[in-house]
Design an enzyme around this catalytic site. Structure first.
Site, PDB file in Angstrom:
ATOM      1  N   LYS A 161       0.643  -1.265   0.009  1.00  0.00           N
ATOM      2  CA  LYS A 161      -0.109   0.021  -0.118  1.00  0.00           C
ATOM      3  C   LYS A 161       0.797   1.304   0.117  1.00  0.00           C
ATOM      4  O   LYS A 161       2.229   1.260   0.232  1.00  0.00           O
ATOM      5  CB  LYS A 161      -1.005   0.095   1.201  1.00  0.00           C
ATOM      6  N   TYR A 170     -12.588  -1.652  -3.635  1.00  0.00           N
ATOM      7  CA  TYR A 170     -13.055  -1.719  -2.196  1.00  0.00           C
ATOM      8  C   TYR A 170     -14.676  -1.536  -2.171  1.00  0.00           C
ATOM      9  O   TYR A 170     -15.069  -1.086  -1.053  1.00  0.00           O
ATOM     10  CB  TYR A 170     -12.356  -0.810  -1.281  1.00  0.00           C
ATOM     11  N   THR A 207      -5.335  -7.240  10.452  1.00  0.00           N
ATOM     12  CA  THR A 207      -5.816  -5.927  10.002  1.00  0.00           C
ATOM     13  C   THR A 207      -5.370  -4.829  10.861  1.00  0.00           C
ATOM     14  O   THR A 207      -4.482  -3.929  10.371  1.00  0.00           O
ATOM     15  CB  THR A 207      -7.243  -5.646   9.708  1.00  0.00           C
ATOM     16  N   ASN A 241      -1.968   0.089   6.849  1.00  0.00           N
ATOM     17  CA  ASN A 241      -1.549  -1.046   7.291  1.00  0.00           C
ATOM     18  C   ASN A 241      -0.646  -1.895   6.216  1.00  0.00           C
ATOM     19  O   ASN A 241      -0.811  -3.164   6.371  1.00  0.00           O
ATOM     20  CB  ASN A 241      -2.528  -1.783   7.827  1.00  0.00           C
ATOM     21  N   HIS A 293      -2.260  -5.537   1.368  1.00  0.00           N
ATOM     22  CA  HIS A 293      -3.455  -6.047   1.156  1.00  0.00           C
ATOM     23  C   HIS A 293      -3.343  -7.605   0.661  1.00  0.00           C
ATOM     24  O   HIS A 293      -2.370  -7.902   0.000  1.00  0.00           O
ATOM     25  CB  HIS A 293      -4.173  -5.376  -0.024  1.00  0.00           C
ATOM     26  N   GLU A 298      -9.588  -9.932  -8.196  1.00  0.00           N
ATOM     27  CA  GLU A 298      -8.868  -8.874  -7.768  1.00  0.00           C
ATOM     28  C   GLU A 298      -7.746  -8.919  -8.986  1.00  0.00           C
ATOM     29  O   GLU A 298      -7.205  -7.869  -9.389  1.00  0.00           O
ATOM     30  CB  GLU A 298      -8.287  -8.904  -6.365  1.00  0.00           C
TER      31      GLU A 298
HETATM   32  P1  ADP Z   1      -8.116  -6.689   5.465  1.00  0.00           P
HETATM   33  O1  ADP Z   1      -7.237  -5.904   4.606  1.00  0.00           O
HETATM   34  O2  ADP Z   1      -7.250  -7.406   6.606  1.00  0.00           O
HETATM   35  O3  ADP Z   1      -8.755  -7.795   4.673  1.00  0.00           O
HETATM   36  P2  ADP Z   1     -10.758  -5.575   5.648  1.00  0.00           P
HETATM   37  O4  ADP Z   1     -11.001  -6.104   4.356  1.00  0.00           O
HETATM   38  O5  ADP Z   1     -11.566  -5.780   6.695  1.00  0.00           O
HETATM   39  O6  ADP Z   1      -9.157  -5.912   6.152  1.00  0.00           O
HETATM   40  O7  ADP Z   1     -10.532  -3.908   5.249  1.00  0.00           O
HETATM   41  C1  ADP Z   1     -10.069  -3.290   4.117  1.00  0.00           C
HETATM   42  C2  ADP Z   1      -8.966  -2.290   4.575  1.00  0.00           C
HETATM   43  O8  ADP Z   1      -9.798  -1.183   5.096  1.00  0.00           O
HETATM   44  C3  ADP Z   1      -8.162  -2.607   5.676  1.00  0.00           C
HETATM   45  O9  ADP Z   1      -6.932  -3.466   5.412  1.00  0.00           O
HETATM   46  C4  ADP Z   1      -7.832  -1.207   6.259  1.00  0.00           C
HETATM   47  O10 ADP Z   1      -6.898  -0.476   5.022  1.00  0.00           O
HETATM   48  C5  ADP Z   1      -9.075  -0.649   6.103  1.00  0.00           C
HETATM   49  N1  ADP Z   1      -9.722  -0.623   7.435  1.00  0.00           N
HETATM   50  C6  ADP Z   1     -10.437  -1.817   8.117  1.00  0.00           C
HETATM   51  N2  ADP Z   1     -10.995  -1.664   9.008  1.00  0.00           N
HETATM   52  C7  ADP Z   1     -10.768  -0.270   9.365  1.00  0.00           C
HETATM   53  C8  ADP Z   1     -11.072   0.469  10.443  1.00  0.00           C
HETATM   54  N3  ADP Z   1     -11.824  -0.003  11.504  1.00  0.00           N
HETATM   55  N4  ADP Z   1     -10.720   1.788  10.562  1.00  0.00           N
HETATM   56  C9  ADP Z   1      -9.952   2.322   9.455  1.00  0.00           C
HETATM   57  N5  ADP Z   1      -9.544   1.635   8.400  1.00  0.00           N
HETATM   58  C10 ADP Z   1      -9.910   0.164   8.240  1.00  0.00           C
HETATM   59 MG    MG Z   2     -10.211  -7.642   3.291  1.00  0.00          MG
END
Ligand code: ADP
Ligand code: MG
Length: 138
Positions: free
Chosen positions: A10, A50, A92, A113, A116, A127
């Site tokens: 990212k 997204y 996450t 974070n 992805h 994707e």
């Molecule tokens: P992952 O990337 O671990 O699959 P998710 O699909 O739940 O997690 O969420 C997609 C992305 O949205 C996360 O990687 C993160 O960048 C962002 N995100 C998820 N939850 C939060 C949150 N509570 N606050 C801010 N950003 C979030």
């Molecule tokens: Mg996800």
């Protein structure tokens, strides 16, 4: 497609200059890289990616962040690639990510974070097709 998954380094990680370190960790973990390129997404392209999160409160921040700078998109191959890549990424929220995971080491926050990863084989196929043409996959 079961041995393939999709990953993104990212914009936060690219800004920090740790994309090379992350790619080395991916190779050291036994993945083969089948596709790799640097891109800078438009806001609209990130919103499409997204789409499933469009009702979530963080959707605006997330799509702004994902279009805020270059990122590295990757197609990774390994046995059970989807769970293997999610294990290497970690939780996450970096505060909940296990020691030794990429998010524990490189993520700044739950939003920014570092990486992805697809959450299912079906989504990995979707994707991969969202970012790569057949010619770009080796
Ligand atoms: P992952 O990337 O671990 O699959 P998710 O699909 O739940 O997690 O969420 C997609 C992305 O949205 C996360 O990687 C993160 O960048 C962002 N995100 C998820 N939850 C939060 C949150 N509570 N606050 C801010 N950003 C979030
Ligand atoms: Mg996800």
């Amino acid at each position: 497609m079961s041995n393939l998954t999709f990953g993104i380094i990212k914009p936060d990680a690219v800004r920090k200059g740790v994309q090379g370190a992350i790619i080395q960790r991916i190779l050291d973990d036994g993945f083969k890289i089948r596709g790799l390129k640097l891109i800078h997404q438009t806001r609209k392209h990130a919103e499409g990616f997204y789409e499933v999160h469009k009702e979530r409160p963080f959707f605006g921040d997330l799509t702004e962040f994902m279009s805020s700078g270059p990122c590295v998109v990757m197609v990774l191959e390994k046995e059970n690639a989807v769970p293997a890549w999610r294990t290497l990424m970690g939780a996450t929220n970096p505060e909940e990510a296990d020691e030794g995971t990429l998010r524990r080491e490189f993520a700044s926050s739950i939003g920014e974070n570092a990486v992805h990863g697809s959450d299912s084989e079906e989504n990995a196929a979707i994707e991969i097709a969202y970012f790569f043409s057949k010619l770009e996959l080796v």
